[in-house]
Scaffold this motif. Sequence first.
Motif, short mmCIF file in Angstrom:
data_model
loop_
_atom_site.label_atom_id
_atom_site.label_comp_id
_atom_site.label_asym_id
_atom_site.label_seq_id
_atom_site.Cartn_x
_atom_site.Cartn_y
_atom_site.Cartn_z
N GLY A 112 59.29 23.83 -0.18
CA GLY A 112 59.43 22.58 0.80
C GLY A 112 60.71 22.07 1.38
N HIS A 113 61.04 21.08 2.30
CA HIS A 113 62.83 20.99 3.14
C HIS A 113 63.56 21.14 2.13
CE1 HIS A 113 59.87 20.23 6.09
NE2 HIS A 113 60.72 20.64 7.30
N MET A 114 64.68 21.35 2.54
CA MET A 114 65.78 20.72 2.21
C MET A 114 66.60 19.37 1.82
SD MET A 114 69.02 24.24 2.17
CE MET A 114 69.98 23.65 1.32
N SER A 115 66.97 19.27 1.18
CA SER A 115 67.63 17.68 0.88
C SER A 115 68.47 17.75 1.01
CB SER A 115 66.81 16.79 -0.38
OG SER A 115 67.73 17.01 -1.25
N GLN A 116 68.78 16.13 1.32
CA GLN A 116 70.22 15.97 2.37
C GLN A 116 72.22 15.68 0.97
OE1 GLN A 116 71.63 12.05 3.56
NE2 GLN A 116 70.58 11.13 1.95
N HIS A 117 70.56 16.14 -0.69
CA HIS A 117 72.07 16.30 -1.43
C HIS A 117 72.39 17.67 -2.23
CE1 HIS A 117 72.42 12.14 -1.29
NE2 HIS A 117 71.42 11.09 -1.50
N GLU A 118 71.11 18.75 -2.01
CA GLU A 118 71.09 19.83 -1.75
C GLU A 118 71.98 20.71 -0.77
OE1 GLU A 118 66.95 19.92 -3.92
OE2 GLU A 118 66.92 20.16 -1.97
N THR A 178 66.56 24.08 -4.21
CA THR A 178 65.44 23.34 -3.79
C THR A 178 64.19 23.58 -3.54
OG1 THR A 178 67.23 22.71 -1.51
CG2 THR A 178 64.27 23.09 -0.88
N ALA A 179 63.75 25.17 -4.25
CA ALA A 179 62.69 25.95 -4.45
C ALA A 179 61.98 25.42 -5.51
CB ALA A 179 62.64 27.88 -3.80
#
Length: 211
Positions: A96-102, A108-109
């Motif tokens: 899925g998508h990267m979060s704003q904190h990653e 993310t994976a």
Amino acid sequence: ALPNETPTYLQPSSSIVQYRFKLHHKIPIDQEALHQYQERYPEEIATVETFKTFLQHHNEQEKAHLTASAWLIKPSNHHVLLTHHKKLQKWLQLGGHMSQHEYDTKTTALREAKEESGIENIICVEQTILHLGVYYIPEIHQEPAHYHFDVCYLHYAHEPCTTVKSSESNALKWFSCSELCTTSQEPSIAIMARKWQLLSHNILETTDMMS
């Protein structure tokens, strides 16, 4: 040699690199990892160059998203866990998508693998990239069509591998890689299965440690 990737939902275009996305202060994909990937899979140089150009931009637009995924293996039999994606109605790897904190795609994976499988004990076995994919995502439920620039890493699920599907999934299923190589409806999945088969003999020691 691995075949060139031409999935039905992949629509490569030179205009892809014009789409931008917002990054943190550091590039979320290690440049050395991209270089190693290109050396390992020289037939995919065009995909690597597209990623490099894409990563040079820093302004977010809706037409391109950076995503990360996990090729999640069960050590006892080397089966891979796929999710039947509720929106796309396809059997795909977890991701899925990267979060704003990653700040990097490996983080993310791993998070997505845990969230979408329900398995907590997961490790990233191969720090190098297993697969780079640029996927066209059609308009779904009023969400505009866009591209996913996906970075996939190899992960192992620690036994016992009891799964719990997420709200984004119709089902979860363990597949043998030989099955995916011959019967998968998504060429990108078949390619990742073949890549895993070629890599697996190099990490048998890790498999034995986790079995």
